[in-house]
Design a protein around this motif. Sequence first.
Motif, mmCIF file in Angstrom:
data_model
loop_
_atom_site.group_PDB
_atom_site.id
_atom_site.type_symbol
_atom_site.label_atom_id
_atom_site.label_comp_id
_atom_site.label_asym_id
_atom_site.label_seq_id
_atom_site.Cartn_x
_atom_site.Cartn_y
_atom_site.Cartn_z
ATOM 1 N N LEU A 39 69.944 15.133 -51.935
ATOM 2 C CA LEU A 39 71.044 13.928 -51.989
ATOM 3 C C LEU A 39 71.737 13.921 -51.319
ATOM 4 C CD1 LEU A 39 71.209 13.589 -56.069
ATOM 5 C CD2 LEU A 39 69.650 12.381 -54.429
ATOM 6 N N ILE A 40 72.574 15.166 -51.162
ATOM 7 C CA ILE A 40 73.412 15.426 -49.857
ATOM 8 C C ILE A 40 73.374 14.746 -48.834
ATOM 9 C CG2 ILE A 40 75.327 16.551 -48.535
ATOM 10 C CD1 ILE A 40 75.702 18.014 -51.358
ATOM 11 N N GLY A 41 71.825 15.053 -48.116
ATOM 12 C CA GLY A 41 71.131 14.607 -46.970
ATOM 13 C C GLY A 41 70.863 13.448 -47.004
ATOM 14 N N ILE A 42 70.235 12.515 -48.332
ATOM 15 C CA ILE A 42 69.593 11.535 -47.605
ATOM 16 C C ILE A 42 71.243 10.709 -47.482
ATOM 17 C CG2 ILE A 42 68.510 9.792 -49.054
ATOM 18 C CD1 ILE A 42 66.862 12.164 -50.703
ATOM 19 N N PHE A 43 72.233 10.831 -48.562
ATOM 20 C CA PHE A 43 73.003 9.945 -48.501
ATOM 21 C C PHE A 43 74.211 9.724 -47.397
ATOM 22 C CE2 PHE A 43 72.956 10.129 -53.261
ATOM 23 C CZ PHE A 43 72.082 8.339 -52.853
ATOM 24 N N THR A 44 73.969 11.816 -46.822
ATOM 25 C CA THR A 44 74.827 11.515 -45.027
ATOM 26 C C THR A 44 73.497 10.517 -44.423
ATOM 27 O OG1 THR A 44 75.670 13.681 -45.989
ATOM 28 C CG2 THR A 44 75.685 12.701 -43.616
ATOM 29 N N GLY A 45 72.589 11.074 -44.151
ATOM 30 C CA GLY A 45 71.589 9.708 -43.042
ATOM 31 C C GLY A 45 71.556 8.864 -43.347
ATOM 32 N N LYS A 46 71.428 8.162 -44.808
ATOM 33 C CA LYS A 46 71.610 6.706 -44.835
ATOM 34 C C LYS A 46 73.487 5.992 -44.297
ATOM 35 C CE LYS A 46 70.190 3.769 -48.044
ATOM 36 N NZ LYS A 46 69.254 3.132 -47.647
ATOM 37 N N TRP A 47 73.953 6.952 -44.734
ATOM 38 C CA TRP A 47 76.042 6.286 -44.444
ATOM 39 C C TRP A 47 75.546 6.757 -42.536
ATOM 40 C CZ3 TRP A 47 79.334 9.247 -40.814
ATOM 41 C CH2 TRP A 47 80.992 8.745 -41.803
ATOM 42 N N LEU A 48 74.993 7.645 -41.719
ATOM 43 C CA LEU A 48 75.345 7.791 -40.165
ATOM 44 C C LEU A 48 73.930 6.394 -39.525
ATOM 45 C CD1 LEU A 48 74.679 12.049 -39.757
ATOM 46 C CD2 LEU A 48 76.895 9.922 -39.206
ATOM 47 N N GLY A 89 73.593 3.902 -41.161
ATOM 48 C CA GLY A 89 74.633 1.963 -41.291
ATOM 49 C C GLY A 89 75.305 2.459 -40.002
ATOM 50 N N TYR A 90 75.803 3.744 -40.289
ATOM 51 C CA TYR A 90 76.983 3.671 -39.009
ATOM 52 C C TYR A 90 77.041 3.148 -37.250
ATOM 53 C CZ TYR A 90 81.752 5.485 -36.687
ATOM 54 O OH TYR A 90 82.651 5.471 -36.076
ATOM 55 N N CYS A 91 75.280 3.685 -36.953
ATOM 56 C CA CYS A 91 75.165 4.316 -35.994
ATOM 57 C C CYS A 91 74.209 3.359 -34.862
ATOM 58 C CB CYS A 91 74.265 5.402 -35.562
ATOM 59 S SG CYS A 91 75.808 6.505 -35.343
ATOM 60 N N HIS A 92 73.400 2.393 -36.765
ATOM 61 C CA HIS A 92 72.449 1.461 -36.541
ATOM 62 C C HIS A 92 70.702 1.736 -35.736
ATOM 63 C CE1 HIS A 92 75.512 -1.652 -37.152
ATOM 64 N NE2 HIS A 92 76.290 -1.193 -36.304
ATOM 65 N N THR A 93 71.039 3.265 -36.287
ATOM 66 C CA THR A 93 69.476 3.556 -36.254
ATOM 67 C C THR A 93 69.020 3.800 -37.269
ATOM 68 O OG1 THR A 93 70.690 5.750 -36.102
ATOM 69 C CG2 THR A 93 70.129 4.920 -34.315
ATOM 70 N N GLU A 94 68.122 2.832 -38.004
ATOM 71 C CA GLU A 94 67.275 2.748 -39.567
ATOM 72 C C GLU A 94 67.122 3.936 -39.258
ATOM 73 O OE1 GLU A 94 67.942 1.673 -42.621
ATOM 74 O OE2 GLU A 94 68.517 0.904 -41.484
ATOM 75 N N PRO A 95 66.026 4.379 -39.502
ATOM 76 C CA PRO A 95 65.465 5.713 -40.546
ATOM 77 C C PRO A 95 65.631 7.244 -39.815
ATOM 78 C CG PRO A 95 63.438 4.861 -39.047
ATOM 79 C CD PRO A 95 64.674 4.042 -38.821
ATOM 80 N N PHE A 144 67.959 8.875 -38.520
ATOM 81 C CA PHE A 144 69.442 10.011 -39.851
ATOM 82 C C PHE A 144 68.812 10.347 -40.892
ATOM 83 C CE2 PHE A 144 72.395 8.791 -35.656
ATOM 84 C CZ PHE A 144 72.626 10.134 -35.883
ATOM 85 N N LEU A 145 68.058 9.345 -41.467
ATOM 86 C CA LEU A 145 67.610 9.764 -42.945
ATOM 87 C C LEU A 145 66.865 10.428 -42.815
ATOM 88 C CD1 LEU A 145 68.024 8.503 -46.267
ATOM 89 C CD2 LEU A 145 65.605 7.059 -45.454
ATOM 90 N N ILE A 146 65.952 10.694 -42.256
ATOM 91 C CA ILE A 146 64.769 11.625 -42.336
ATOM 92 C C ILE A 146 65.602 12.947 -41.656
ATOM 93 C CG2 ILE A 146 62.312 12.309 -41.210
ATOM 94 C CD1 ILE A 146 62.642 9.441 -40.480
ATOM 95 N N ILE A 147 66.165 13.128 -40.591
ATOM 96 C CA ILE A 147 66.756 14.114 -40.640
ATOM 97 C C ILE A 147 67.537 14.770 -41.542
ATOM 98 C CG2 ILE A 147 68.836 15.101 -38.258
ATOM 99 C CD1 ILE A 147 67.839 13.419 -36.908
ATOM 100 N N GLY A 148 68.655 14.011 -42.706
ATOM 101 C CA GLY A 148 69.500 14.046 -43.521
ATOM 102 C C GLY A 148 68.424 15.197 -44.092
#
Length: 70
Positions: free
Chosen positions: A27-36, A38-44, A46-50
């Motif tokens: 969950l920490i990885g997923i939410f951090t990836g989603k936040w990044l 949204g911040y960097c406008h690179t949709e999937p 950082f979610l996958i990396i997180g």
Amino acid sequence: MGKKEKSPYHAIALYTTILSQLVGTLLIGIFTGKWLDGYCHTEPLFLIIGLLLGLASGIWAMLHTVRHFF
């Protein structure tokens, strides 16, 4: 009496610890990836990396916990 007796509560504690570590790191990885994303406008990206980093750190924590219990 020098031998340690194992109770079922030790197994329950081990399973609960493993489950909470895996779920927590994922969950920490997923939410951090989603936040990044949204911040960097690179949709999937950082979610996958997180997700992968959360899974890897969860597995590492699980192995460390099992090694500690035994």
